[in-house]
Design a protein around this motif. Structure first.
Motif, short mmCIF file in Angstrom:
data_model
loop_
_atom_site.label_atom_id
_atom_site.label_comp_id
_atom_site.label_asym_id
_atom_site.label_seq_id
_atom_site.Cartn_x
_atom_site.Cartn_y
_atom_site.Cartn_z
N GLY A 180 43.91 53.31 39.65
CA GLY A 180 45.00 53.51 38.98
C GLY A 180 44.42 54.13 38.12
O GLY A 180 43.21 54.71 36.93
N ASP A 181 45.62 54.41 36.87
CA ASP A 181 45.24 55.30 35.43
C ASP A 181 44.64 53.92 35.10
O ASP A 181 45.07 53.56 34.51
N GLY A 182 44.17 54.36 33.60
CA GLY A 182 43.41 53.60 32.71
C GLY A 182 42.01 52.31 33.68
O GLY A 182 42.54 51.22 34.16
N PRO A 183 40.71 52.14 33.16
CA PRO A 183 40.23 51.11 34.22
C PRO A 183 40.35 49.76 33.58
O PRO A 183 41.15 49.31 33.14
N PRO A 184 41.07 49.42 35.36
CA PRO A 184 41.05 47.46 35.40
C PRO A 184 40.14 47.22 34.74
O PRO A 184 38.77 47.04 34.58
N VAL A 185 40.99 45.63 34.25
CA VAL A 185 39.61 44.98 34.41
C VAL A 185 39.82 43.39 35.49
O VAL A 185 41.45 43.86 35.39
N PHE A 186 39.06 42.57 35.82
CA PHE A 186 39.26 41.01 36.29
C PHE A 186 38.62 40.67 36.36
O PHE A 186 37.98 40.46 35.23
N ALA A 187 39.04 38.88 36.02
CA ALA A 187 39.21 37.55 35.40
C ALA A 187 39.14 37.12 36.71
O ALA A 187 39.55 36.98 37.67
N THR A 188 37.68 36.60 35.71
CA THR A 188 37.68 34.87 37.06
C THR A 188 37.46 33.37 36.53
O THR A 188 36.04 33.64 35.71
N ILE A 189 38.05 32.48 37.05
CA ILE A 189 37.19 31.68 36.61
C ILE A 189 36.69 31.00 38.26
O ILE A 189 36.49 31.39 39.17
N ARG A 190 35.06 30.41 37.85
CA ARG A 190 34.67 29.80 39.01
C ARG A 190 34.30 27.59 39.05
O ARG A 190 34.63 27.62 37.98
N ASP A 191 34.04 27.46 40.28
CA ASP A 191 33.84 26.10 40.14
C ASP A 191 32.50 25.73 39.58
O ASP A 191 31.15 26.32 39.95
N ALA A 192 32.93 24.50 38.95
CA ALA A 192 31.35 24.43 38.17
C ALA A 192 30.13 24.26 38.66
O ALA A 192 28.99 24.41 38.90
N GLU A 193 30.12 23.36 40.21
CA GLU A 193 29.27 23.68 41.26
C GLU A 193 29.14 24.82 42.47
O GLU A 193 27.73 24.88 42.66
N SER A 194 30.03 25.15 42.81
CA SER A 194 29.84 26.16 44.17
C SER A 194 29.87 26.77 43.67
O SER A 194 29.72 28.54 44.30
N SER A 195 30.34 27.56 42.52
CA SER A 195 30.37 29.24 42.09
C SER A 195 31.43 30.39 42.60
O SER A 195 31.31 31.28 42.12
N ALA A 196 32.46 29.52 42.98
CA ALA A 196 33.63 30.35 43.40
C ALA A 196 34.60 30.40 42.69
O ALA A 196 34.81 29.67 41.65
N ALA A 197 35.13 31.60 43.14
CA ALA A 197 36.19 31.73 42.46
C ALA A 197 37.68 30.99 42.46
O ALA A 197 38.12 30.86 43.82
N VAL A 198 38.68 30.12 41.48
CA VAL A 198 38.93 29.80 41.93
C VAL A 198 40.32 29.42 40.78
O VAL A 198 41.37 29.34 40.84
N ALA A 199 40.30 30.71 40.02
CA ALA A 199 41.43 31.38 39.63
C ALA A 199 40.88 33.06 39.19
O ALA A 199 40.02 33.38 38.35
N ILE A 200 41.51 33.95 39.80
CA ILE A 200 41.60 35.24 39.32
C ILE A 200 43.28 35.87 38.42
O ILE A 200 43.94 35.43 38.62
#
Length: 345
Positions: free
Chosen positions: A232-252
């Motif tokens: 796409g036009d313009g560099p994108p940004v990717f947001a992540t919230i991780r679980d405090a224990e597992s570090s898995a992404a829980v919101a993006i």
């Protein structure tokens, strides 16, 4: 979050609608003052669509019994010209163009390994675009060469799905907001738990697609998805919230700022997802707040996002944040021999 009131028109509370109704003792009087009129209509903001349906019109609340209503039509939040629809659709197409694009007689065609409808559909962006047999055949052939079905994305004001034929699919609403009020509403949700990155990592991709990269097939799929979301036009940004224990992404979420021909800079918001077990905990608001703040820092003055009409809860939430309907579009698959349909995120 309570289930929002809805109408068959696709409207939710906060939308601007026009309601057509049979005149009677319990209905508002005909605004034209025509003593012979059997029906009338009222345009306003939908407050409640139970019985009676309630609208706010010029600061006044009017009620209409359900038995008197003959139709409810969803309108854009403010009057929108066709030129503005083409402009915004062009911005959105450039921010999510798939990995291969072309122009066919005014249609912008995209292919992205079959991942998402947006990245694998043709849209009539130029005023010269028409659904004539020759053009549709060329579009069909272009997708056939890539082993994809010929999928069209048709903004309803530009081209009605019924005029094209084929199989109609999901309807999508394009919602917009000015950045200033959106930023103000989301300020309280700013959080340092949201990590922003220039590229999506494997956890982000796994959360978005729902696939684990455990074998060669999954790895190939993950790479294809990475190509789609980073294009796409313009560099994108990717947001992540991780679980405090597992570090898995829980919101993006994903954001990208794209400039339109008139000089307006648009923040496109997409891939907004929260783990079902973590919903209604404010994570979505935190992700959105950080993406909006990032967009403001990169000069965006307006924001847009797309939501399926059937996704009532999300649609109502976005409207409470200040987003309003700009226009709607519908996907249509042209009739051809069978091909693998695009995946939905």
């Amino acid at each position: 979050m309570s289930q929002p009131h809805t109408t068959k028109s696709g409207a939710v509370i906060g939308d601007r609608v026009v309601v057509r109704y049979l005149l009677g003792e319990a209905t508002p009087a005909d605004w034209r003052g025509n003593p012979d009129a059997a029906q009338s209509d009222v345009t306003g903001i939908l407050l409640d669509d139970t019985d009676p349906l309630r609208l706010e019109r010029d600061g006044e609340v009017v009620s209409i019994p359900a038995t008197a209503i003959t139709s409810v039509k969803l309108l854009s939040a403010t009057p929108v010209r066709n030129k503005e629809i083409r402009t915004l659709e062009g911005v959105a197409a450039r921010s999510w163009p798939g990995v291969e694009t072309a122009w066919i007689a005014g249609w912008f065609v995209r292919a992205g390994h079959g991942f998402t409808r947006r990245a694998n559909s043709a849209i009539p962006l130029d005023m010269s675009a028409h659904p004539d047999a020759t053009t549709l055949a060329r579009i069909t052939q272009w997708y056939a060469e890539r082993e994809l079905p010929p999928l069209l994305a048709l903004p309803e004001r530009l081209l009605k799905a019924a005029t094209v034929g084929g199989t109609e699919d999901i309807e999508v609403q394009m919602l917009t907001s000015a950045m200033a009020p959106l930023t103000e509403r989301l300020t309280e949700y700013r959080s340092d738990t949201v990590h922003l990155a220039d590229h999506p990592d494997t956890d982000w991709l796994t959360a978005y697609t729902g696939h684990r990269a455990g074998d060669d097939t999954d790895l190939d799929h993950t790479d294809a998805v990475r190509q789609v979301v980073t294009a796409g036009d313009g560099p994108p940004v990717f947001a992540t919230i991780r679980d405090a224990e597992s570090s898995a992404a829980v919101a993006i979420g994903r954001g990208v700022v794209t400039e339109s021909p008139d000089g307006r800079r648009w923040l496109g918001l997409s891939a907004l997802w929260t783990d079902p077990e973590r919903r209604r905990t404010g994570l979505s608001s935190q992700v959105l707040a950080e993406l909006v703040a990032w967009g403001a820092e990169h000069g965006a003055d307006h924001a847009y996002l797309q939501v399926e009409t059937t996704n009532r809860l999300a649609g109502a939430w976005y409207r409470r944040l200040g987003f309003g309907l700009h226009h709607s579009y519908r996907y249509v698959t042209l009739d051809t021999p069978s091909a693998a349909a695009p995946q939905e995120p």
